[in-house]
Design an enzyme around this catalytic site. Structure first.
Site, short mmCIF file in Angstrom:
data_model
loop_
_atom_site.label_atom_id
_atom_site.label_comp_id
_atom_site.label_asym_id
_atom_site.label_seq_id
_atom_site.Cartn_x
_atom_site.Cartn_y
_atom_site.Cartn_z
NE ARG A 64 -2.34 -1.67 3.12
CZ ARG A 64 -2.63 -2.81 4.00
NH1 ARG A 64 -3.73 -2.56 4.54
NH2 ARG A 64 -2.10 -3.76 4.72
CB THR A 80 1.60 -12.56 10.74
OG1 THR A 80 0.08 -12.81 10.88
CG2 THR A 80 1.85 -11.05 10.58
C1 UD1 Z 1 -2.33 -7.57 11.34
C2 UD1 Z 1 -2.35 -8.44 12.16
C3 UD1 Z 1 -3.95 -7.65 12.75
C4 UD1 Z 1 -3.63 -6.18 13.48
C5 UD1 Z 1 -2.16 -5.44 13.00
C6 UD1 Z 1 -1.94 -4.48 13.39
C7 UD1 Z 1 -2.24 -10.82 11.45
C8 UD1 Z 1 -3.10 -11.54 10.46
N1 UD1 Z 1 -3.44 -9.19 11.47
O1 UD1 Z 1 -2.83 -7.08 11.03
O2 UD1 Z 1 -4.62 -8.32 13.28
O3 UD1 Z 1 -3.99 -5.49 14.33
O4 UD1 Z 1 -1.76 -6.10 12.29
O5 UD1 Z 1 -0.92 -3.65 12.81
O6 UD1 Z 1 -1.14 -10.90 11.70
N2 UD1 Z 1 4.58 -9.65 7.60
C9 UD1 Z 1 5.69 -10.80 7.58
N3 UD1 Z 1 5.30 -11.54 6.61
C10 UD1 Z 1 4.57 -12.01 5.98
C11 UD1 Z 1 3.23 -11.43 6.70
C12 UD1 Z 1 3.71 -9.98 6.98
O7 UD1 Z 1 7.07 -10.90 7.86
O8 UD1 Z 1 3.57 -13.24 5.75
C13 UD1 Z 1 4.90 -8.54 8.39
C14 UD1 Z 1 4.89 -7.07 7.86
O9 UD1 Z 1 6.28 -7.16 7.65
C15 UD1 Z 1 4.53 -6.79 9.23
C16 UD1 Z 1 3.69 -7.55 10.15
O10 UD1 Z 1 4.22 -8.53 9.47
O11 UD1 Z 1 5.40 -5.79 9.38
C17 UD1 Z 1 2.07 -7.34 10.34
O12 UD1 Z 1 1.58 -7.94 8.26
P1 UD1 Z 1 0.55 -6.54 8.02
O13 UD1 Z 1 0.58 -7.12 6.82
O14 UD1 Z 1 0.42 -5.05 8.19
O15 UD1 Z 1 -0.59 -6.91 8.71
P2 UD1 Z 1 -1.95 -6.44 9.15
O16 UD1 Z 1 -2.72 -6.35 7.85
O17 UD1 Z 1 -1.30 -4.68 9.48
MG MG Z 2 0.12 -3.54 8.99
#
Ligand code: UD1
Ligand code: MG
Length: 476
Positions: free
Chosen positions: A18, A83
């Site tokens: 985004r 995550t």
């Molecule tokens: C996530 C949470 C949500 C919470 C929010 C808070 C989950 C499924 N959801 O959503 O409940 O309210 O954070 O900000 O966890 N990342 C990885 N590897 C991946 C995917 C993501 O390392 O495969 C990292 C991203 O770089 C980021 C963090 O995990 O730093 C969160 O990922 P993001 O995709 O931003 O999750 P949200 O949709 O914000």
């Molecule tokens: Mg996030």
């Protein structure tokens, strides 16, 4: 019981779609530092950097290179499948620990005090999973907390975390969100993490689903509300980047004011997270203090000055519009208005660098003065020397840079050009408007201008001649 062993894992593998950027999300900056660096620095206050594991994936090499000076460990998540999948990659790295605190690389305002609060709550309550929650003004987009209701009252036990896209109509009203910050018992987490599935709108392994899995088995999953919901705001868009940048800078100016710094109209001042300022220093509106700038006590930094990685002693006066970069300035020196210190400038105590003076890789001794319209590059200027207006060091011959050395108490007349390499001795004088190409020994005079000639009445005759010629032309 011996102290439990704590690790911190930081989720930082995502792309940040985004933001629409070539730069990975966690390397975008607020308050002069990458997002991930803010999180690592907060985490380093709680555990040793060698117990911090950054999970990297998208542009991993770049993220690793940027963060390696902080001494943390890295775990690679080659494909970013959510995550939960990110934490699966840490099974081996975390085997030696009892508990893991999970932070998000895109939640940069988290304070060490709050991380410690999560840790202490988790230990005291002997939880299997602790979730830091918050109630931000707008919960849209976040995972929501479904708490267990016991005897009609909400408890601090958690039933589930439900992601935005999976909320039932009734759950849409839940204002409490998952911050993405957790504590886990390592053994309990990894004995169940393989049960996470991908049947959700994104087809990803959601770490958040582990809450319901643990809870259903009668394990203890607890929620802890953060007192300040700003602290757990995440960054997904450029608008949020700008918002968190200003929140963090406001926190910074407030900390400085609490420590005895006067800042007028702090909303106009830009101060990076790495800046330090001593008590009784006054910072005027529209000042920028960047990078690792450090300012001593009792200084004055006047409006429109921009200092980046500059070190000021005590009682330094920085007048309007001064630009400084990677320079060191001694106590009670006076800079500007409109002075420019470039990299490698060392300005001695009580020295003066005045308007439209540019200094590069040069040292000015104690009390030395260059007050007007001057360029000093690749030079050493002894204590108490005076550099006249318009003096230029000619340090570049088109191929190489050369040094100008000026001793102590020397006097360089205005409009002098010093063709380097050249040395002016202690106590020496250089006559105004000289072009100095040879050394001037101690206590000597160097002067290169032609002797002055005076012809009395010459101007009258000159004017008469010019006027006569003009008249003759007009009469033609
Ligand atoms: C996530 C949470 C949500 C919470 C929010 C808070 C989950 C499924 N959801 O959503 O409940 O309210 O954070 O900000 O966890 N990342 C990885 N590897 C991946 C995917 C993501 O390392 O495969 C990292 C991203 O770089 C980021 C963090 O995990 O730093 C969160 O990922 P993001 O995709 O931003 O999750 P949200 O949709 O914000
Ligand atoms: Mg996030």
């Amino acid at each position: 019981m011996s102290n439990p062993r704590f690790a911190i894992a930081i989720l930082a593998a995502g792309k940040g779609t985004r933001l629409k950027s070539r730069l990975p999300k966690v390397l975008h900056q607020i308050a002069g530092r990458p997002l991930l660096e803010h999180v690592i620095r907060a985490a380093s206050q709680i555990v040793d950097p060698s117990d911090i594991f950054c999970i990297i994936g998208h542009e991993a090499a770049r993220v690793r290179q940027a963060m390696s000076p902080l001494g943390v460990q890295f775990v690679e998540q080659i494909e970013q499948r959510g995550t939960g999948h990110a934490l699966m990659q840490c099974r081996q790295a975390l085997a030696a620990y009892d508990h893991v605190l999970v932070l998000s690389g895109d939640v940069p305002l988290i304070r060490p005090e709050t991380i410690a609060q999560v840790r202490d709550f988790h230990i005291q309550r002997a939880a299997d999973m602790t979730i830091l929650t918050a109630e931000p003004p707008n919960p849209f987009g976040y995972g929501r907390m479904v708490r267990r209701v016991v005897n009609g009252v909400e408890s601090d036990e958690v039933e589930a975390i439900v992601e935005q896209k999976q909320l039932t109509p009734a759950q849409q009203n839940i204002g409490e969100i998952n911050s993405g910050i957790y504590a886990f018992q390592v053994a309990e987490l990894f004995s169940r993490i393989d049960r996470l599935g991908t049947s959700n709108p994104h087809g990803e392994y959601y770490l958040t689903e582990i809450a319901a899995i643990l809870q259903k088995e009668g394990r203890k999953v607890l929620a802890l509300r953060a007192s300040d919901s700003n602290e757990v705001l995440g960054i997904n868009t450029r608008r949020e980047l700008a918002l968190l940048d200003s929140l963090l800078r406001r926190r910074k100016t407030e900390e400085l004011m609490d420590a005895g710094v006067t800042i007028y109209q702090p909303e106009t001042v830009i101060i990076d997270a790495g800046v330090t300022v001593g008590a009784d220093t006054v910072i005027e509106p529209f000042v920028q203090l960047l990078g690792e700038t450090s300012i001593g006590e009792d200084c004055l930094v006047r409006s429109y000055s921009v200092l980046s990685n500059v070190k000021l002693g005590d009682r330094v006066r920085v007048n309007h519009g001064t630009m400084g970069e990677s320079a060191v300035v001694g106590d009670a020196a006076i800079l500007g208005p409109y002075a420019r210190l470039r990299e490698g400038s060392e300005i001695g105590p009580e020295a003066h660098v005045g308007n439209f003076v540019e200094i590069k890789k040069a040292r000015l001794g104690r009390g030395a003065k260059a007050n007007h319209l001057t360029y000093i590059g690749d030079a050493e200027i002894g204590a108490g020397s005076n550099i006249g207006a318009g003096t230029i060091t000619c340090n570049y011959d088109g191929v190489n840079k050369h040094k100008t050395i000026i001793g102590e108490r020397a006097f360089i007349g205005s409009d002098t050009t010093l063709v380097a390499p050249v040395t002016i001795g202690d106590g020496a004088y250089v006559g105004a408007a000289s072009c100095i190409t040879k050394d001037v020994p101690n206590d000597s005079l160097g002067v290169t201008r032609a002797e002055q000639v005076v012809r009395e009445g010459w101007a009258i005759k000159k004017r008469e001649r010019l006027l006569a010629a003009k008249k003759a032309k007009e009469q033609k």
